[in-house]
Design a protein around this motif. Structure first.
Motif, PDB file in Angstrom:
ATOM      1  N   LEU A 155     -21.021 -26.159 -14.565  1.00 52.84           N
ATOM      2  CA  LEU A 155     -19.938 -27.128 -14.663  1.00 52.84           C
ATOM      3  C   LEU A 155     -19.947 -27.801 -16.032  1.00 52.84           C
ATOM      4  O   LEU A 155     -18.896 -28.003 -16.650  1.00 52.84           O
ATOM      5  CB  LEU A 155     -20.088 -28.160 -13.546  1.00 52.84           C
ATOM      6  N   LEU A 156     -21.140 -28.153 -16.516  1.00 54.62           N
ATOM      7  CA  LEU A 156     -21.291 -28.736 -17.853  1.00 54.62           C
ATOM      8  C   LEU A 156     -20.807 -27.767 -18.925  1.00 54.62           C
ATOM      9  O   LEU A 156     -20.063 -28.144 -19.839  1.00 54.62           O
ATOM     10  CB  LEU A 156     -22.751 -29.088 -18.111  1.00 54.62           C
ATOM     11  N   GLU A 157     -21.241 -26.520 -18.815  1.00 53.74           N
ATOM     12  CA  GLU A 157     -20.895 -25.522 -19.833  1.00 53.74           C
ATOM     13  C   GLU A 157     -19.398 -25.236 -19.852  1.00 53.74           C
ATOM     14  O   GLU A 157     -18.785 -25.148 -20.924  1.00 53.74           O
ATOM     15  CB  GLU A 157     -21.687 -24.236 -19.573  1.00 53.74           C
ATOM     16  N   ALA A 158     -18.811 -25.096 -18.661  1.00 57.80           N
ATOM     17  CA  ALA A 158     -17.379 -24.814 -18.598  1.00 57.80           C
ATOM     18  C   ALA A 158     -16.570 -25.945 -19.221  1.00 57.80           C
ATOM     19  O   ALA A 158     -15.617 -25.708 -19.982  1.00 57.80           O
ATOM     20  CB  ALA A 158     -16.955 -24.597 -17.144  1.00 57.80           C
ATOM     21  N   SER A 159     -16.951 -27.177 -18.926  1.00 54.15           N
ATOM     22  CA  SER A 159     -16.235 -28.319 -19.489  1.00 54.15           C
ATOM     23  C   SER A 159     -16.472 -28.434 -20.993  1.00 54.15           C
ATOM     24  O   SER A 159     -15.542 -28.732 -21.753  1.00 54.15           O
ATOM     25  CB  SER A 159     -16.667 -29.612 -18.784  1.00 54.15           C
ATOM     26  N   ALA A 160     -17.692 -28.167 -21.439  1.00 52.61           N
ATOM     27  CA  ALA A 160     -18.003 -28.214 -22.873  1.00 52.61           C
ATOM     28  C   ALA A 160     -17.213 -27.176 -23.655  1.00 52.61           C
ATOM     29  O   ALA A 160     -16.904 -27.379 -24.838  1.00 52.61           O
ATOM     30  CB  ALA A 160     -19.496 -28.009 -23.091  1.00 52.61           C
ATOM     31  N   LEU A 161     -16.884 -26.073 -22.995  1.00 48.37           N
ATOM     32  CA  LEU A 161     -16.102 -25.016 -23.648  1.00 48.37           C
ATOM     33  C   LEU A 161     -14.595 -25.260 -23.558  1.00 48.37           C
ATOM     34  O   LEU A 161     -13.808 -24.488 -24.085  1.00 48.37           O
ATOM     35  CB  LEU A 161     -16.451 -23.662 -23.030  1.00 48.37           C
ATOM     36  N   GLY A 162     -14.206 -26.351 -22.880  1.00 54.62           N
ATOM     37  CA  GLY A 162     -12.803 -26.723 -22.863  1.00 54.62           C
ATOM     38  C   GLY A 162     -12.015 -26.320 -21.638  1.00 54.62           C
ATOM     39  O   GLY A 162     -10.784 -26.385 -21.647  1.00 54.62           O
ATOM     40  N   LEU A 163     -12.706 -25.925 -20.566  1.00 54.94           N
ATOM     41  CA  LEU A 163     -11.998 -25.542 -19.339  1.00 54.94           C
ATOM     42  C   LEU A 163     -11.732 -26.756 -18.453  1.00 54.94           C
ATOM     43  O   LEU A 163     -12.615 -27.612 -18.290  1.00 54.94           O
ATOM     44  CB  LEU A 163     -12.830 -24.547 -18.536  1.00 54.94           C
ATOM     45  N   PRO A 164     -10.542 -26.855 -17.859  1.00 57.70           N
ATOM     46  CA  PRO A 164     -10.357 -27.820 -16.780  1.00 57.70           C
ATOM     47  C   PRO A 164     -11.234 -27.393 -15.616  1.00 57.70           C
ATOM     48  O   PRO A 164     -11.448 -26.196 -15.400  1.00 57.70           O
ATOM     49  CB  PRO A 164      -8.867 -27.704 -16.443  1.00 57.70           C
ATOM     50  N   ILE A 165     -11.760 -28.355 -14.856  1.00 56.32           N
ATOM     51  CA  ILE A 165     -12.718 -28.023 -13.808  1.00 56.32           C
ATOM     52  C   ILE A 165     -12.340 -28.694 -12.495  1.00 56.32           C
ATOM     53  O   ILE A 165     -11.859 -29.820 -12.464  1.00 56.32           O
ATOM     54  CB  ILE A 165     -14.166 -28.397 -14.214  1.00 56.32           C
ATOM     55  N   ILE A 166     -12.581 -27.964 -11.415  1.00 54.53           N
ATOM     56  CA  ILE A 166     -12.439 -28.488 -10.057  1.00 54.53           C
ATOM     57  C   ILE A 166     -13.779 -28.277  -9.369  1.00 54.53           C
ATOM     58  O   ILE A 166     -14.381 -27.215  -9.482  1.00 54.53           O
ATOM     59  CB  ILE A 166     -11.346 -27.752  -9.274  1.00 54.53           C
ATOM     60  N   SER A 167     -14.239 -29.297  -8.636  1.00 53.78           N
ATOM     61  CA  SER A 167     -15.511 -29.157  -7.931  1.00 53.78           C
ATOM     62  C   SER A 167     -15.501 -29.951  -6.641  1.00 53.78           C
ATOM     63  O   SER A 167     -14.843 -30.990  -6.539  1.00 53.78           O
ATOM     64  CB  SER A 167     -16.674 -29.649  -8.810  1.00 53.78           C
ATOM     65  N   THR A 168     -16.261 -29.450  -5.675  1.00 47.65           N
ATOM     66  CA  THR A 168     -16.566 -30.265  -4.513  1.00 47.65           C
ATOM     67  C   THR A 168     -17.400 -31.462  -4.966  1.00 47.65           C
ATOM     68  O   THR A 168     -18.223 -31.351  -5.877  1.00 47.65           O
ATOM     69  CB  THR A 168     -17.351 -29.455  -3.471  1.00 47.65           C
ATOM     70  N   ASN A 169     -17.190 -32.580  -4.327  1.00 47.75           N
ATOM     71  CA  ASN A 169     -17.912 -33.806  -4.687  1.00 47.75           C
ATOM     72  C   ASN A 169     -19.231 -33.858  -3.922  1.00 47.75           C
ATOM     73  O   ASN A 169     -19.482 -34.746  -3.118  1.00 47.75           O
ATOM     74  CB  ASN A 169     -17.048 -35.026  -4.371  1.00 47.75           C
ATOM     75  N   GLY A 198      -8.926 -29.881 -19.839  1.00 52.49           N
ATOM     76  CA  GLY A 198      -9.893 -29.086 -20.586  1.00 52.49           C
ATOM     77  C   GLY A 198     -10.240 -29.719 -21.922  1.00 52.49           C
ATOM     78  O   GLY A 198     -11.414 -29.796 -22.308  1.00 52.49           O
ATOM     79  N   LYS A 199      -9.238 -30.182 -22.639  1.00 49.16           N
ATOM     80  CA  LYS A 199      -9.469 -30.818 -23.943  1.00 49.16           C
ATOM     81  C   LYS A 199     -10.254 -32.122 -23.786  1.00 49.16           C
ATOM     82  O   LYS A 199     -11.166 -32.405 -24.568  1.00 49.16           O
ATOM     83  CB  LYS A 199      -8.130 -31.079 -24.632  1.00 49.16           C
ATOM     84  N   ASN A 200      -9.904 -32.905 -22.772  1.00 48.47           N
ATOM     85  CA  ASN A 200     -10.628 -34.151 -22.523  1.00 48.47           C
ATOM     86  C   ASN A 200     -12.084 -33.879 -22.189  1.00 48.47           C
ATOM     87  O   ASN A 200     -12.992 -34.602 -22.627  1.00 48.47           O
ATOM     88  CB  ASN A 200      -9.985 -34.914 -21.354  1.00 48.47           C
ATOM     89  N   GLY A 201     -12.311 -32.837 -21.380  1.00 47.31           N
ATOM     90  CA  GLY A 201     -13.672 -32.507 -20.962  1.00 47.31           C
ATOM     91  C   GLY A 201     -14.561 -32.160 -22.130  1.00 47.31           C
ATOM     92  O   GLY A 201     -15.734 -32.561 -22.177  1.00 47.31           O
ATOM     93  N   LYS A 202     -14.045 -31.426 -23.071  1.00 53.45           N
ATOM     94  CA  LYS A 202     -14.836 -31.044 -24.246  1.00 53.45           C
ATOM     95  C   LYS A 202     -15.308 -32.278 -25.008  1.00 53.45           C
ATOM     96  O   LYS A 202     -16.476 -32.377 -25.402  1.00 53.45           O
ATOM     97  CB  LYS A 202     -14.014 -30.136 -25.155  1.00 53.45           C
ATOM     98  N   VAL A 203     -14.398 -33.239 -25.178  1.00 52.62           N
ATOM     99  CA  VAL A 203     -14.750 -34.489 -25.865  1.00 52.62           C
ATOM    100  C   VAL A 203     -15.779 -35.273 -25.056  1.00 52.62           C
ATOM    101  O   VAL A 203     -16.773 -35.769 -25.595  1.00 52.62           O
ATOM    102  CB  VAL A 203     -13.484 -35.342 -26.097  1.00 52.62           C
ATOM    103  N   MET A 204     -15.554 -35.368 -23.737  1.00 51.61           N
ATOM    104  CA  MET A 204     -16.458 -36.127 -22.872  1.00 51.61           C
ATOM    105  C   MET A 204     -17.854 -35.539 -22.835  1.00 51.61           C
ATOM    106  O   MET A 204     -18.855 -36.260 -22.858  1.00 51.61           O
ATOM    107  CB  MET A 204     -15.877 -36.198 -21.464  1.00 51.61           C
ATOM    108  N   MET A 205     -17.960 -34.205 -22.758  1.00 46.12           N
ATOM    109  CA  MET A 205     -19.272 -33.573 -22.706  1.00 46.12           C
ATOM    110  C   MET A 205     -20.040 -33.807 -24.004  1.00 46.12           C
ATOM    111  O   MET A 205     -21.255 -34.034 -23.991  1.00 46.12           O
ATOM    112  CB  MET A 205     -19.138 -32.072 -22.436  1.00 46.12           C
ATOM    113  N   LYS A 206     -19.332 -33.781 -25.119  1.00 45.31           N
ATOM    114  CA  LYS A 206     -20.000 -34.013 -26.408  1.00 45.31           C
ATOM    115  C   LYS A 206     -20.491 -35.445 -26.494  1.00 45.31           C
ATOM    116  O   LYS A 206     -21.592 -35.705 -26.994  1.00 45.31           O
ATOM    117  CB  LYS A 206     -19.046 -33.696 -27.560  1.00 45.31           C
ATOM    118  N   GLU A 207     -19.690 -36.380 -25.988  1.00 49.01           N
ATOM    119  CA  GLU A 207     -20.069 -37.792 -26.046  1.00 49.01           C
ATOM    120  C   GLU A 207     -21.240 -38.106 -25.116  1.00 49.01           C
ATOM    121  O   GLU A 207     -22.087 -38.939 -25.438  1.00 49.01           O
ATOM    122  CB  GLU A 207     -18.873 -38.658 -25.672  1.00 49.01           C
TER     123      GLU A 207
END
Length: 206
Positions: free
Chosen positions: A111-125, A169-178
């Motif tokens: 999940l971390l890697e997919a978001s870091a690469l810029g993918l939108p993600i869906i997950s069970t909570n 996806g774009k937001n996730g990449k920024v968030m993972m880096k931060e």
């Protein structure tokens, strides 16, 4: 104090190409009960009228069971099951959406890697990890565990709203880096002795 693992900084250098359709869905992980691929397949079956293609990358003891479930739902043209590959980053980048359907996790690297690469993600909570990675409606969508209808609704929403999905996806990449870059995690370790001394009054040497 909880300090997660950091993400390989090289992932942030990849450039994700975004499209006007959300077509290719990817899921990565061992073929075991924990990952609950039956839930994911049930959700895809609900969405079978959509122009989507799910690829699952992984090995494990439930391969035959998952293949049987794909056949049961007549999803052979919608779902493919592939062995885990060393070129998984390339597969992420060729996809439009990452979905994880687990019953439980630790801190899910996929999940971390997919978001870091810029993918939108869906997950069970599920416990634990996804709610630390996903901010609902910002970089992805969290859905309840074992609820195929809500998982299908989330998939359908992003497939039908590609601009929102791509922004996730774009937001996730920024968030993972931060939150999870090497520098950010190392700084947490460097501050740890001070935090422990302040909270306990006990001397600590590392």
């Amino acid at each position: 104090v909880v300090i997660p693992n950091f993400i390989d900084d090289n992932l942030f250098e990849y450039k994700k190409e975004y499209h006007n359709t959300i077509h290719k869905i990817i899921s990565v992980g061992r073929l075991v009960d924990q990952k609950n691929y039956n839930l994911l397949l049930e959700a895809i079956n609900i969405c079978k009228n959509l122009d989507i293609q799910l690829t699952i990358y992984g090995n494990g003891p439930l391969k035959s069971e998952i293949q049987s479930k794909i056949a049961y739902y007549n999803l052979e043209n919608k779902v493919s099951l592939e062995k885990f590959t060393r070129n998984i980053n390339e597969k992420y980048l060729q996809s439009d959406l990452y979905v994880m359907s687990s019953n439980f996790e630790g801190m899910p690297n996929t999940l971390l890697e997919a978001s870091a690469l810029g993918l939108p993600i869906i997950s069970t909570n599920c416990h634990f990890g996804p709610s630390d990675i996903i901010t609902n409606g910002v970089n992805g969508i969290l859905v309840p565990c074992n609820d195929a209808k809500k998982l299908a609704t989330a998939i359908k929403y992003l497939v039908e709203n590609h601009k929102i999905a791509n922004n996730f996806g774009k937001n996730g990449k920024v968030m993972m880096k931060e939150k999870y870059s090497k520098d950010r995690i190392v700084s947490k370790w460097e501050k740890l002795p001070l935090l422990i001394r302040e909270s306990s009054g006990v001397k600590l040497w590392i």
